[in-house]
Scaffold this active site. Structure first.
Site, PDB file in Angstrom:
ATOM      1  CB  THR A   1       1.284 -22.265  18.321  1.00 19.87           C
ATOM      2  OG1 THR A   1       2.628 -22.755  18.332  1.00 19.87           O
ATOM      3  CG2 THR A   1       0.342 -23.396  17.947  1.00 19.87           C
TER       4      THR A   1
ATOM      5  CG  ASP B   1     -10.911  -0.259 -14.430  1.00 18.35           C
ATOM      6  OD1 ASP B   1     -10.758   0.937 -14.735  1.00 18.35           O
ATOM      7  OD2 ASP B   1     -10.644  -0.704 -13.290  1.00 18.35           O
TER       8      ASP B   1
ATOM      9  CG  ASP C   1      -3.176   2.717 -14.371  1.00 19.76           C
ATOM     10  OD1 ASP C   1      -4.036   3.441 -14.908  1.00 19.76           O
ATOM     11  OD2 ASP C   1      -3.046   2.643 -13.121  1.00 19.76           O
TER      12      ASP C   1
ATOM     13  CD  GLU D   1      -8.255   4.778 -11.653  1.00 18.25           C
ATOM     14  OE1 GLU D   1      -9.236   5.024 -10.921  1.00 18.25           O
ATOM     15  OE2 GLU D   1      -7.863   3.612 -11.898  1.00 18.25           O
TER      16      GLU D   1
ATOM     17  NE  ARG E   1     -14.962   2.382  -0.800  1.00 19.94           N
ATOM     18  CZ  ARG E   1     -14.144   2.394  -1.827  1.00 19.94           C
ATOM     19  NH1 ARG E   1     -13.923   3.516  -2.488  1.00 19.94           N
ATOM     20  NH2 ARG E   1     -13.531   1.287  -2.201  1.00 19.94           N
TER      21      ARG E   1
END
Length: 504
Positions: free
Chosen positions: A358, A163, A132, A197, A371
């Site tokens: 606004t 990838d 994917d 994934e 992370r």
């Protein structure tokens, strides 16, 4: 410059390149395995290496877009068929349904598994990959159609090229080369290929648990090639960061308000939200306990970072900045790989369209992540973040309501770079590239690595073939022809090196 039509219609140049590739490959295999080459048929089919990648890139297997789910199912069917054609024993495993926000559900793409060889005297490796991709549109800034493989100056551009479609195909071609040249695989090879994934591997964790004592029972090692080199030097990856992703929601009035009428009379949700997300100028995480949990940087690890090939000036040039947060290589790599970082990704509910408006939003949701690194635990971090933000919010004495939700809690993964798997990787890299590989960690998150480790207990290596400049998840993603072909050679050599690991 060679464009797509030239590349795939005028292939005589590339056929000669492939013949050269096969000559080198046959020479290597003849030396290594002492066999008499019978490769004429394989040479004639070798052009399929690129044609198959072209066919795979053409499939818009975007797992985040449910309207493209039929394309994703087709991609899994194509993967299974390719493995069957190479001679694998293939299964397509149903992993259930995906619940959608509107209350309906849709079938998840099946996970493809395959087996090549069942010799109990041999090691068994399991190759993980995914087919994917991230979303891509030409109007997002692509120079070419992201779903039409395009060759420009030796780089193959297309969504999923690096990838992870080309690496998956390189592994399949590895098995194909052995079979086409009539050489026994030096190890038994299994595949597990998924199609979710990029959106969290829905259903895969449960499947791994369910097949722990069946599919994975005879697996010795797991190989992941879903990452890239740090520089032009080949690399072996032995660690990734985890990720805790949070929503911080501040809710105030029952509807959006006119800033001219209500500005200055109400405590605005957006102001509260920005107030609690503030950090110091260097981006240091202020949440108590987070930084204290980080594993100490040993002298040995410092030396390893010092020896890695990495150029700060090239790094700055690549991302288009004149200054980085750290001015030396070791500090920068350490903070990229083995220190926690916080990133604010966006604010839902805020006005973001072109023009002006606004308005005082009634509810805003910040999306941010931290992370994770060893020795941090997502459950602990969730409590630390929640407690800290509520304490900061309380000091504002705001009547608005704050709620914190952690939507992703992925743990970091770390392997021992002295393990025989990595020694085999070093030997394979030296054989193919004639250099010592860098031993690196990855700043991103590949949650499946930790799942494999925790559930199966198997040793894992990340063996990348993607280039440092491949542009994963970005516009103009690519993989070079060089990395694609040499990466296949690397995988071939690696299987041989793994077969030399002694069984105890």
């Amino acid at each position: 410059m060679l464009h797509n039509s030239d590349f795939f219609s005028q292939n005589s140049k590339f056929i000669s390149r492939f013949n050269f590739f096969l000559t080198i490959l046959s020479f290597y295999l003849a030396i290594e395995f002492r066999f008499f080459s019978r490769n004429s048929e394989f040479i004639s089919r070798n052009y399929d290496f690129f044609l198959t990648l072209r066919q795979w890139i053409a499939v818009e297997s975007d797992s985040s877009d449910v309207t493209k789910r039929s394309d994703l199912h087709r991609m899994m069917d194509m993967t299974a068929e390719k493995l069957r054609l190479v001679g694998g024993s293939v299964e397509m495993v149903d992993v259930g349904m995906q619940a959608l926000p509107n209350g309906s559900s849709i079938a998840l793409p099946k996970v493809v598994t395959a087996r090549f060889g069942e010799d109990p005297s041999k090691r068994t490796v399991c190759v993980y990959g995914h087919v994917d991709v991230q979303p891509a549109k030409k109007e997002d800034g692509w120079a070419t159609d992201p779903y039409e493989l395009t060759d420009i100056d030796g780089n193959l551009y297309g969504r999923g090229a690096s990838d992870n479609k080309a690496p998956v195909l390189a592994w399949i071609h590895t098995v194909e080369v052995y079979k086409a040249l009539n050489i026994d695989l030096p190890v038994n090879v299994k595949f597990i290929i998924e199609g979710m994934e990029e959106t969290g591997s829905n259903g895969l964790d449960d499947m791994i648990v369910a097949q722990k004592d069946s599919f994975f029972s005879d697996v010795d090692y797991i190989i992941i090639s879903d990452c890239v080199w740090l520089s032009r030097r080949p690399a072996l990856t032995y660690g990734t960061r985890g990720n805790c992703y949070f929503f911080a929601e501040v809710e105030g009035p029952k509807k959006d308000l006119h800033s001219g009428v209500y500005g200055g009379t109400v405590m605005e949700p957006m102001t509260d939200l920005i107030g609690i997300l503030g950090a110091d100028l260097l981006g240091k995480i202020l949440i108590p306990g987070v930084r204290e949990a980080v594993a100490h940087l040993s002298d040995e690890e410092w030396k390893m970072y010092q020896d890695i090939e990495f150029d700060l000036e090239s790094y700055k040039s690549e991302i288009g900045l004149s200054q980085l947060m750290y001015s030396n290589k070791v500090d920068l790599l350490a903070h990229r790989w083995r220190h926690p970082t916080v990133s604010i990704h966006g604010i839902e509910g805020a006005f973001s369209s072109a023009g002006t408006k606004t308005v005082i939003p009634a509810k805003v949701i910040a999306k941010f992540s931290i992370r994770q690194v060893p020795n941090m635990d997502p459950a602990v971090v969730e409590k630390q973040v929640t407690d800290y933000l509520h304490s900061v919010f309380a000091k504002r004495k705001s009547p608005n309501k704050l709620s914190i939700t952690m939507v992703i809690g992925a743990k970091p993964w770390l392997a021992d770079p002295k393990h025989p798997l990595y020694e085999a990787g070093k030997a394979a890299v030296k054989r193919v590239f004639a250099v010592e590989p860098d031993l690196i960690r990855e700043g991103g998150t590949i949650p499946i690595a930790r799942t494999f480790q925790d559930v199966t207990g198997k040793s894992i290596i990340m063996l990348p073939i993607g280039g440092f400049d491949d542009g994963l998840h970005s516009q103009n993603e690519k993989i070079s022809r060089y990395n694609y072909m040499e990466g296949t050679k690397l995988f071939i050599a690696y299987l041989h090196e793994v077969s030399q690991i002694k069984k105890y």
